[in-house]
Design a protein around this motif. Structure first.
Motif, mmCIF file in Angstrom:
data_model
loop_
_atom_site.group_PDB
_atom_site.id
_atom_site.type_symbol
_atom_site.label_atom_id
_atom_site.label_comp_id
_atom_site.label_asym_id
_atom_site.label_seq_id
_atom_site.Cartn_x
_atom_site.Cartn_y
_atom_site.Cartn_z
ATOM 1 N N ALA A 126 0.860 -1.179 0.000
ATOM 2 C CA ALA A 126 0.000 0.000 0.000
ATOM 3 C C ALA A 126 0.895 1.227 0.000
ATOM 4 N N PRO A 127 0.908 2.037 -1.056
ATOM 5 C CA PRO A 127 1.811 3.189 -1.108
ATOM 6 C C PRO A 127 1.372 4.273 -0.125
ATOM 7 N N PRO A 128 2.325 5.081 0.375
ATOM 8 C CA PRO A 128 1.978 6.150 1.305
ATOM 9 C C PRO A 128 1.224 7.292 0.636
ATOM 10 N N HIS A 129 1.377 7.420 -0.671
ATOM 11 C CA HIS A 129 0.670 8.444 -1.448
ATOM 12 C C HIS A 129 0.771 8.037 -2.909
ATOM 13 N N THR A 130 0.205 8.820 -3.801
ATOM 14 C CA THR A 130 0.269 8.524 -5.231
ATOM 15 C C THR A 130 1.205 9.516 -5.916
ATOM 16 N N GLY A 131 1.683 9.136 -7.098
ATOM 17 C CA GLY A 131 2.496 10.042 -7.897
ATOM 18 C C GLY A 131 3.949 10.106 -7.473
ATOM 19 N N GLY A 132 4.721 10.912 -8.225
ATOM 20 C CA GLY A 132 6.126 11.122 -7.928
ATOM 21 C C GLY A 132 7.087 10.365 -8.832
ATOM 22 N N HIS A 133 6.572 9.437 -9.617
ATOM 23 C CA HIS A 133 7.400 8.614 -10.511
ATOM 24 C C HIS A 133 6.605 8.415 -11.791
ATOM 25 N N LEU A 134 7.293 8.213 -12.912
ATOM 26 C CA LEU A 134 6.622 8.056 -14.196
ATOM 27 C C LEU A 134 6.920 6.697 -14.810
ATOM 28 N N VAL A 135 5.870 6.062 -15.321
ATOM 29 C CA VAL A 135 5.997 4.805 -16.059
ATOM 30 C C VAL A 135 5.328 4.982 -17.410
ATOM 31 N N LEU A 136 5.713 4.139 -18.357
ATOM 32 C CA LEU A 136 5.147 4.214 -19.704
ATOM 33 C C LEU A 136 4.106 3.117 -19.892
ATOM 34 N N VAL A 137 2.856 3.515 -20.004
ATOM 35 C CA VAL A 137 1.775 2.556 -20.277
ATOM 36 C C VAL A 137 1.775 2.263 -21.774
ATOM 37 N N THR A 138 1.942 0.992 -22.099
ATOM 38 C CA THR A 138 2.060 0.573 -23.493
ATOM 39 C C THR A 138 0.804 -0.118 -24.015
ATOM 40 N N ALA A 139 -0.039 -0.601 -23.119
ATOM 41 C CA ALA A 139 -1.269 -1.287 -23.514
ATOM 42 C C ALA A 139 -2.241 -1.254 -22.341
ATOM 43 N N ALA A 140 -3.515 -1.288 -22.649
ATOM 44 C CA ALA A 140 -4.520 -1.304 -21.581
ATOM 45 C C ALA A 140 -5.815 -1.900 -22.107
ATOM 46 N N THR A 141 -6.435 -2.688 -21.269
ATOM 47 C CA THR A 141 -7.743 -3.275 -21.530
ATOM 48 C C THR A 141 -8.578 -3.069 -20.280
ATOM 49 N N PRO A 142 -9.855 -3.399 -20.308
ATOM 50 C CA PRO A 142 -10.645 -3.290 -19.078
ATOM 51 C C PRO A 142 -10.100 -4.140 -17.931
#
Length: 205
Positions: free
Chosen positions: A151-167
């Protein structure tokens, strides 16, 4: 199981296996030992170690450009160009601030002809339509996404590359994954990804 993408993977450090050392010691110390640092385009190993911890966004850009043009640009060369446009700011105390989204958009449009937009207030399930027609999404997530059971302490702060997504799954390359399975073609359910996701990022058409 999600099929691997054809998008090349690049770490934000020249030796991807150094993430554990970076986590233990900090980038500015650990990366002084990176034997591959010259590939970054840095003028010195000290410059490389100082900047590499801030270059998750440039690693994402490097992956997009390599996928679309076949050219793997040195990451520090990308960072210098972005900084000249205002995408990174060096503070008087030496701290590096960025990636700053609006100048980044100007940089990639002028230098590479990329069409990119800032997206805010997104749910993880809303990412999939942004990838229609071969697009990408640079997502702001918490760095602990490399350990999705946490469970992260908060969101954001780092970037990732989303290459594909489905439901059912969001697939991404993580520039600072600590092992192969956490680096390339990582696939998480939107609900899990959403725990780390800050609801913002950059869509590249």
């Amino acid at each position: 199981m999600t099929e691997p993408t054809r998008t090349p993977y690049f770490s934000q450090w020249e030796t991807p296996g150094m993430t554990a050392a970076v986590l233990a010691e900090g980038a500015e110390t650990a990366l002084l030992r990176d034997p591959a640092w010259r590939g970054s385009g840095a003028a010195s190993v000290e410059e490389y170690a100082r900047w590499a911890g801030h270059l998750c966004g440039m690693a994402c850009l490097k992956m997009v450009l390599a996928a679309r043009t076949g050219v793997a640009h040195p990451i520090l060369e990308l960072a210098r160009g972005c900084a000249a446009e205002g995408g990174y700011v060096e503070e008087p105390d030496g701290q590096i601030r960025g990636l700053i989204y609006a100048p980044f958009l100007r940089y990639v449009a002028a230098r590479f002809g990329l069409r990119a937009t800032i997206r805010l207030d997104l749910a993880a399930a809303e990412i999939a339509p942004l990838l229609a027609g071969g697009g990408y999404f640079i997502a702001s997530v918490h760095k602990d996404i490399r350990w999705p059971e946490r469970a992260p302490p908060h969101t954001g702060g780092h970037l990732v590359l989303v290459t594909a997504a489905t439901p059912g799954a969001i697939t991404f390359h993580n520039p600072s994954g600590h092992e192969a399975a956490a680096q390339r073609d990582v696939s998480l359910p939107p609900a899990v990804f959403g725990r780390f996701f800050a609801g913002r990022g950059i869509a590249i058409a």
